[in-house]
Design a protein around this motif. Structure first.
Motif, PDB file in Angstrom:
ATOM      1  N   GLY A 167       0.786  -1.224   0.000  1.00  0.00           N
ATOM      2  CA  GLY A 167       0.000   0.000   0.000  1.00  0.00           C
ATOM      3  C   GLY A 167       0.814   1.269   0.000  1.00  0.00           C
ATOM      4  N   SER A 168       2.126   1.176   0.135  1.00  0.00           N
ATOM      5  CA  SER A 168       2.968   2.374   0.126  1.00  0.00           C
ATOM      6  C   SER A 168       3.251   2.803  -1.301  1.00  0.00           C
ATOM      7  CB  SER A 168       4.285   2.104   0.850  1.00  0.00           C
ATOM      8  OG  SER A 168       5.075   1.193   0.103  1.00  0.00           O
ATOM      9  N   PRO A 169       3.506   4.096  -1.541  1.00  0.00           N
ATOM     10  CA  PRO A 169       3.864   4.548  -2.894  1.00  0.00           C
ATOM     11  C   PRO A 169       5.121   3.866  -3.414  1.00  0.00           C
ATOM     12  CG  PRO A 169       3.293   6.423  -1.506  1.00  0.00           C
ATOM     13  CD  PRO A 169       3.375   5.230  -0.597  1.00  0.00           C
ATOM     14  N   GLN A 170       6.077   3.585  -2.511  1.00  0.00           N
ATOM     15  CA  GLN A 170       7.312   2.937  -2.954  1.00  0.00           C
ATOM     16  C   GLN A 170       7.049   1.533  -3.482  1.00  0.00           C
ATOM     17  OE1 GLN A 170       7.025   4.434   0.131  1.00  0.00           O
ATOM     18  NE2 GLN A 170       8.099   6.313  -0.424  1.00  0.00           N
ATOM     19  N   SER A 171       6.177   0.786  -2.825  1.00  0.00           N
ATOM     20  CA  SER A 171       5.900  -0.565  -3.301  1.00  0.00           C
ATOM     21  C   SER A 171       5.118  -0.532  -4.610  1.00  0.00           C
ATOM     22  CB  SER A 171       5.149  -1.376  -2.236  1.00  0.00           C
ATOM     23  OG  SER A 171       3.812  -0.942  -2.090  1.00  0.00           O
ATOM     24  N   GLU A 172       4.254   0.476  -4.786  1.00  0.00           N
ATOM     25  CA  GLU A 172       3.533   0.577  -6.058  1.00  0.00           C
ATOM     26  C   GLU A 172       4.480   0.978  -7.190  1.00  0.00           C
ATOM     27  OE1 GLU A 172      -0.263   2.479  -6.127  1.00  0.00           O
ATOM     28  OE2 GLU A 172      -0.680   1.955  -4.039  1.00  0.00           O
ATOM     29  N   ALA A 173       5.476   1.813  -6.892  1.00  0.00           N
ATOM     30  CA  ALA A 173       6.496   2.122  -7.895  1.00  0.00           C
ATOM     31  C   ALA A 173       7.263   0.859  -8.259  1.00  0.00           C
ATOM     32  CB  ALA A 173       7.455   3.187  -7.365  1.00  0.00           C
ATOM     33  N   LEU A 175      12.138 -11.463  -7.345  1.00  0.00           N
ATOM     34  CA  LEU A 175      11.270 -10.788  -6.393  1.00  0.00           C
ATOM     35  C   LEU A 175      11.616  -9.307  -6.432  1.00  0.00           C
ATOM     36  CD1 LEU A 175       9.243 -10.802  -3.996  1.00  0.00           C
ATOM     37  CD2 LEU A 175      11.198 -11.268  -2.499  1.00  0.00           C
ATOM     38  N   VAL A 176      10.590  -8.449  -6.459  1.00  0.00           N
ATOM     39  CA  VAL A 176      10.790  -7.007  -6.543  1.00  0.00           C
ATOM     40  C   VAL A 176      10.125  -6.350  -5.342  1.00  0.00           C
ATOM     41  CG1 VAL A 176      10.496  -4.945  -7.966  1.00  0.00           C
ATOM     42  CG2 VAL A 176      10.764  -7.191  -9.062  1.00  0.00           C
ATOM     43  N   LEU A 177      10.862  -5.441  -4.690  1.00  0.00           N
ATOM     44  CA  LEU A 177      10.350  -4.749  -3.508  1.00  0.00           C
ATOM     45  C   LEU A 177      10.658  -3.265  -3.593  1.00  0.00           C
ATOM     46  CD1 LEU A 177      11.726  -7.173  -0.760  1.00  0.00           C
ATOM     47  CD2 LEU A 177       9.384  -7.115  -1.648  1.00  0.00           C
ATOM     48  N   GLY A 178       9.831  -2.462  -2.950  1.00  0.00           N
ATOM     49  CA  GLY A 178      10.149  -1.060  -2.789  1.00  0.00           C
ATOM     50  C   GLY A 178      11.259  -0.911  -1.759  1.00  0.00           C
ATOM     51  N   SER A 179      12.260  -0.115  -2.061  1.00  0.00           N
ATOM     52  CA  SER A 179      13.436  -0.084  -1.195  1.00  0.00           C
ATOM     53  C   SER A 179      13.244   0.754   0.053  1.00  0.00           C
ATOM     54  CB  SER A 179      14.656   0.448  -1.957  1.00  0.00           C
ATOM     55  OG  SER A 179      14.486   1.808  -2.274  1.00  0.00           O
ATOM     56  N   ARG A 180      12.069   1.373   0.223  1.00  0.00           N
ATOM     57  CA  ARG A 180      11.787   2.101   1.455  1.00  0.00           C
ATOM     58  C   ARG A 180      11.206   1.184   2.520  1.00  0.00           C
ATOM     59  NH1 ARG A 180      14.357   6.840   2.398  1.00  0.00           N
ATOM     60  NH2 ARG A 180      14.346   8.122   0.535  1.00  0.00           N
ATOM     61  N   GLY A 203       3.307   0.370   4.315  1.00  0.00           N
ATOM     62  CA  GLY A 203       2.091   1.127   4.039  1.00  0.00           C
ATOM     63  C   GLY A 203       0.880   0.646   4.802  1.00  0.00           C
ATOM     64  N   PHE A 204       0.575  -0.668   4.773  1.00  0.00           N
ATOM     65  CA  PHE A 204      -0.597  -1.170   5.462  1.00  0.00           C
ATOM     66  C   PHE A 204      -0.386  -1.220   6.970  1.00  0.00           C
ATOM     67  CE2 PHE A 204      -1.812  -3.873   1.563  1.00  0.00           C
ATOM     68  CZ  PHE A 204      -2.441  -2.787   1.004  1.00  0.00           C
ATOM     69  N   ALA A 205       0.842  -1.567   7.401  1.00  0.00           N
ATOM     70  CA  ALA A 205       1.018  -1.928   8.800  1.00  0.00           C
ATOM     71  C   ALA A 205       2.076  -1.137   9.542  1.00  0.00           C
ATOM     72  CB  ALA A 205       1.341  -3.417   8.884  1.00  0.00           C
ATOM     73  N   GLY A 206       2.752  -0.199   8.904  1.00  0.00           N
ATOM     74  CA  GLY A 206       3.679   0.655   9.609  1.00  0.00           C
ATOM     75  C   GLY A 206       4.939  -0.028  10.085  1.00  0.00           C
ATOM     76  N   LEU A 207       5.531  -0.889   9.268  1.00  0.00           N
ATOM     77  CA  LEU A 207       6.785  -1.532   9.650  1.00  0.00           C
ATOM     78  C   LEU A 207       7.930  -0.528   9.615  1.00  0.00           C
ATOM     79  CD1 LEU A 207       6.549  -4.875   7.666  1.00  0.00           C
ATOM     80  CD2 LEU A 207       5.975  -4.455  10.039  1.00  0.00           C
ATOM     81  N   LEU A 208       9.027  -0.874  10.262  1.00  0.00           N
ATOM     82  CA  LEU A 208      10.191  -0.005  10.232  1.00  0.00           C
ATOM     83  C   LEU A 208      10.674   0.175   8.805  1.00  0.00           C
ATOM     84  CD1 LEU A 208      12.194  -1.375  13.281  1.00  0.00           C
ATOM     85  CD2 LEU A 208      10.910   0.751  13.146  1.00  0.00           C
ATOM     86  N   VAL A 209      11.060   1.398   8.457  1.00  0.00           N
ATOM     87  CA  VAL A 209      11.505   1.700   7.105  1.00  0.00           C
ATOM     88  C   VAL A 209      12.707   0.846   6.734  1.00  0.00           C
ATOM     89  CG1 VAL A 209      12.570   3.475   5.662  1.00  0.00           C
ATOM     90  CG2 VAL A 209      10.619   4.043   7.098  1.00  0.00           C
ATOM     91  N   GLY A 210      12.594   0.126   5.623  1.00  0.00           N
ATOM     92  CA  GLY A 210      13.721  -0.636   5.104  1.00  0.00           C
ATOM     93  C   GLY A 210      13.953  -1.975   5.745  1.00  0.00           C
ATOM     94  N   SER A 211      13.311  -2.271   6.865  1.00  0.00           N
ATOM     95  CA  SER A 211      13.635  -3.492   7.590  1.00  0.00           C
ATOM     96  C   SER A 211      13.294  -4.742   6.800  1.00  0.00           C
ATOM     97  CB  SER A 211      12.922  -3.509   8.943  1.00  0.00           C
ATOM     98  OG  SER A 211      11.514  -3.442   8.772  1.00  0.00           O
TER      99      SER A 211
END
Length: 290
Positions: free
Chosen positions: A12-18, A103-108, A112-120
């Motif tokens: 749900g984060s913009p980074q993951s959608e990118a 596998l592709v991931l947003g690097s941030r 988005g949905f659950a508020g995990l630590l950035v990048g973890s």
């Protein structure tokens, strides 16, 4: 027989959608299907957090469907699937990606949905995944990944280059119609005093010649297997991480290796991989190799 897919983790984060936009372009180049995946523990009625009553699966599927519709509109003919998995994000992404193309991931990070630590999540998955894992730094789903120098950069350790890393880089350059820049950053062996004897100064031209010969030797096999790929051999003084980051400016993709280990204790990403992943604004592919 299951068809191998390009899999992208969405949260749900913009980074993951990118990242999904980049993954769709890659799936089209590969001629494979794209799978949009969301992994989170509270996706089934049997495992509900009391602070979030109810099953989160419908909301997750709706969010994935909206992204899938946008991708289908931009890439007619591309097979796009959606999936959810009730699991720890790191473990679930690694398990679902096993045996897939990449596998592709947003690097941030997946937050988005659950508020995990950035990048973890992204860093943990890149450190353990058994398939090529691409971390994409795009800031929004509208990020233009088409702009670039027309180069793919691969960082090479002249002592342990990793055949899988080179094969992936050459294959990607072939698919993208891009020039492959093979970068090797090195530091000179310093002079030092030992037992009262001072060793002579470093012969930089001779060392550079040696490093260049090692790089050319490692590239000979992949060059023969991919004769259509234009290769630039780039030897840089000043360390591997800095060399790769400097070369990556404006590139379409950066490819680096990660040595596979038999245990999951401690850091599994080396210092060069960590530096590149944290500082590169270009998508970075992390390739596991023996």
């Amino acid at each position: 027989m299951t068809t191998r897919q390009v899999m992208v983790g969405l949260d749900g984060s913009p980074q993951s959608e990118a990242a999904a936009v980049w993954a769709a372009q890659e799936a089209q180049r590969l001629g494979s299907a794209l799978c949009l995946l969301h992994v989170w523990p509270w996706l089934s009625g049997e495992n509900v957090d009391r602070s979030n009553p109810g099953d989160l699966r419908p909301a997750a599927l709706d969010a994935l469907a909206r992204v899938a519709d946008r991708i289908r509109l931009a890439h007619p003919g591309l097979a796009v699937e959606v999936a959810v998995r009730p699991d720890d994000p790191v473990d679930g992404l690694i398990a679902e990606a096993r045996g897939q193309e990449m596998l592709v991931l947003g690097s941030r990070g997946l937050g988005g949905f659950a508020g995990l630590l950035v990048g973890s999540v992204s860093l943990a998955v890149a450190a353990r995944a058994t398939v090529p894992t691409v971390l994409v730094r795009g800031k929004s789903p509208d990020h233009d990944f088409a702009r670039g120098t027309g180069e793919i950069v691969v960082g090479i350790d002249s002592r342990q280059p990793g055949e899988a890393v080179l094969d992936f880089a050459f294959t990607e350059a072939e698919r993208h119609g891009a020039t492959l820049r093979a970068v090797h950053g090195w530091d000179p062996v310093p002079a030092w005093a030992f037992g009262g004897v001072v060793l002579p100064p470093v012969d930089l031209p001779a060392q550079k010649s040696t490093e260049s010969a090692l790089l050319s030797g490692h590239l000979a096999g992949p060059r023969a297997r991919h004769p259509g790929v234009t290769v630039v051999e780039d030897i840089r003084l000043g360390g591997a991480a800095r060399a790769v980051l400097d070369a990556a400016a404006g590139a379409e993709l950066v490819v680096i290796g990660r040595r596979e280990r038999r245990h999951h204790v401690g850091a599994l990403l080396g210092p060069v991989a960590h530096a590149v992943l944290h500082h590169s604004t270009t998508p970075v592919a992390v390739i596991p190799h023996p």
